[in-house]
Design a protein around this motif. Structure first.
Motif, PDB file in Angstrom:
ATOM      1  N   LEU A 302      26.127  74.810  79.032  1.00  0.00           N
ATOM      2  CA  LEU A 302      27.000  74.901  80.197  1.00  0.00           C
ATOM      3  C   LEU A 302      27.812  73.616  80.288  1.00  0.00           C
ATOM      4  O   LEU A 302      27.250  72.519  80.403  1.00  0.00           O
ATOM      5  CB  LEU A 302      26.175  75.109  81.463  1.00  0.00           C
ATOM      6  N   VAL A 334      30.405  78.442  79.737  1.00  0.00           N
ATOM      7  CA  VAL A 334      29.414  78.350  78.667  1.00  0.00           C
ATOM      8  C   VAL A 334      30.142  78.390  77.327  1.00  0.00           C
ATOM      9  O   VAL A 334      30.992  79.261  77.095  1.00  0.00           O
ATOM     10  CB  VAL A 334      28.396  79.497  78.770  1.00  0.00           C
ATOM     11  N   HIS A 348      22.048  69.348  78.623  1.00  0.00           N
ATOM     12  CA  HIS A 348      22.144  69.485  80.078  1.00  0.00           C
ATOM     13  C   HIS A 348      21.432  68.378  80.841  1.00  0.00           C
ATOM     14  O   HIS A 348      21.451  68.376  82.072  1.00  0.00           O
ATOM     15  CB  HIS A 348      21.548  70.835  80.504  1.00  0.00           C
TER      16      HIS A 348
END
Length: 473
Positions: A302, A334, A348
């Protein structure tokens, strides 16, 4: 006229006519105990003795067996009546003699094996004399039970996936106003009807002026299997299917109906007591890390993590006041991210660390162990950049243990790793007992119970050791 007859006295015990009188039966003995005693007969002038009436002789005792006392068409053979049965203690699933109950470690005779009721335990009478074998069997059954509880609660909370849309399905708009609004889309409730079956879905309508989504992310979202923390798509509503719909063009249909976003939830949740707010934040981040772990396993990342694009929905079968279910819906941001070698930085981790610090800054100062652990995790996310899988394991350890007291600061690695196995088995047993107590009281399991069950069902000594090392090394 004849004179009245003199009353006849009852015969004495030594009267020769006594032996010819009928004997008492067992029925007479029972009635003699149940009926009140008769009053003494008044004495007559013709009585031969001034002593009171003698009592009848004691009744003979008769031993009855259960099968002989019941009505039977055939007369039982005398040899089939047992006078006295030996007492047998209960051992295992059979009653055995005392001489056989004192069996040592050697195997018992073949006829003392367990019956059908004990066969699923996987134990024999030999194993019952070994505490290690009994503990191993109990641990295996507890783990098997946790897996079964986890699977049932997952099916209950997800409510069954409605499946893809087909040409014969009909649609009807439920509300003219959106049920939820995220940063990039509006969500309207729609009913899908096919014969007698119907499902409530949501139409995901992009906002005017929203960024163009990444096509690869949308294709990935459409191809993913149902996941508890990922928004799943069911199909597309063609243009003109819903007259009077407040949008134009074809829109995607999602299976889960959102209620609000994480950004909206934070405004309300930060007014709670600090301990409750920090616990709720940890549960939300745990679900978010599970969704990001799924993306990383698929080679996706993401690009931008925004709280206004993280949706919250009520899990099916839970109380309305319980913890919400998080849904990652922003697949437009994404993009492909090939997984690196083991131990490589997680894509992330920096965003998760920033989001965690932002959430903790909304709460009042707190000195709980969970708050200190979350602050420590936020620092480690920025410094070490662990994967989403390791981050999820650290959040599980902060919520349900083991704590740093099991690890011990500066302790050698091998001893405390061996202590994690007994801790895990004990924790599983306590969770099963707690779920049983709540079920007996009629209380439905919560989302937190299911997440804890998932953690203890899949945890290993190695995974817990990595979580403690990330938090406290």
């Amino acid at each position: 006229m004849s004179s009245p007859e003199t009353p006849t006295e009852p015969p004495e015990p030594d009267d020769p006519t006594w032996s010819t009188q009928p004997t008492y039966s067992n029925l007479g003995e029972i009635r003699a105990h149940l009926l009140p005693s008769k009053a003494c007969r008044p004495r007559t002038p013709g009585s031969r003795s001034t002593d009171p009436q003698p009592l009848p002789p004691p009744l003979p005792k008769k031993i009855l067996t259960r099968t002989q006392s019941l009505p039977n068409r055939r007369t039982p053979h005398a040899s089939s009546i047992q006078v006295q049965l030996p007492r047998r203690p209960f051992l295992g699933s059979h009653s055995v003699d005392k001489s056989q109950a004192e069996v040592g470690p050697a195997c018992p005779p073949a006829e003392l094996t367990f019956g059908l009721t004990d066969a699923p335990l996987g134990l024999s009478l030999c194993n019952l004399h070994s505490p290690e074998a009994v503990h191993a069997a109990l641990a295996a059954r507890q783990l098997q039970g946790l897996h079964a509880i986890y699977a049932r609660l997952r099916a209950r909370f997800m409510g069954g996936h409605p499946g893809p849309c087909r040409p014969g399905h009909g649609f009807r708009l439920l509300d003219s106003s959106p049920c939820a609004e995220s940063g990039d889309a509006l969500y309207y409730r729609v009913v899908r009807v096919h014969d007698d079956a119907w499902h409530i879905l949501v139409a995901k309508v992009p906002k005017p002026g929203a960024d163009v989504p990444h096509p690869w992310g949308l294709e990935l979202q459409a191809s993913l299997s149902p996941h508890f923390n990922l928004q799943g798509l069911c199909g597309v509503v063609p243009e003109g299917t819903l007259p009077g719909a407040p949008w134009r063009g074809a829109v995607a249909l999602a299976a889960e109906v959102p209620e609000r976003t994480v950004a909206q939830w934070l405004v309300e949740a930060c007014t709670q007591p600090p301990e409750e707010f920090v616990w709720a934040v940890a549960l939300v981040l745990l679900q978010l890390s599970a969704a990001l772990e799924f993306l990383e396993a698929w080679g996706a990342a993401l690009v931008e993590l925004r709280p206004e694009n993280l949706l919250l929905a009520a899990p099916r079968g839970c109380a309305a006041t319980g913890h919400p279910r998080l849904l990652l819906a922003d697949f437009g941001r994404v993009c492909p991210q090939p997984p690196g070698p083991p131990g490589s930085p997680g894509p992330h981790a920096p965003q998760l660390g920033s989001l965690l610090r932002e959430m903790l800054g909304l709460a009042a100062p707190s000195t709980t162990p969970l708050t200190a652990g979350l602050e420590r995790l936020a620092a480690q996310l920025t410094r070490l950049q662990p994967s989403a899988s390791r981050t999820r394991g650290a959040l599980q350890a902060l919520l349900w243990g083991p704590g740093p007291e099991v690890r011990g600061r500066g302790a050698p690695l091998a001893p405390w790793l061996r202590a994690l196995g007994p801790w895990l088995r004990l924790r599983r047993g306590l969770l099963v007992l707690r779920l049983a107590e709540r079920a007996a009281g009629g209380e439905a399991p919560s989302l937190e119970d299911w997440l804890c069950c998932e953690y203890l069902a899949e945890a290993t000594e190695s995974s817990m050791g990595q979580a403690l090392a990330l938090l406290w090394d």
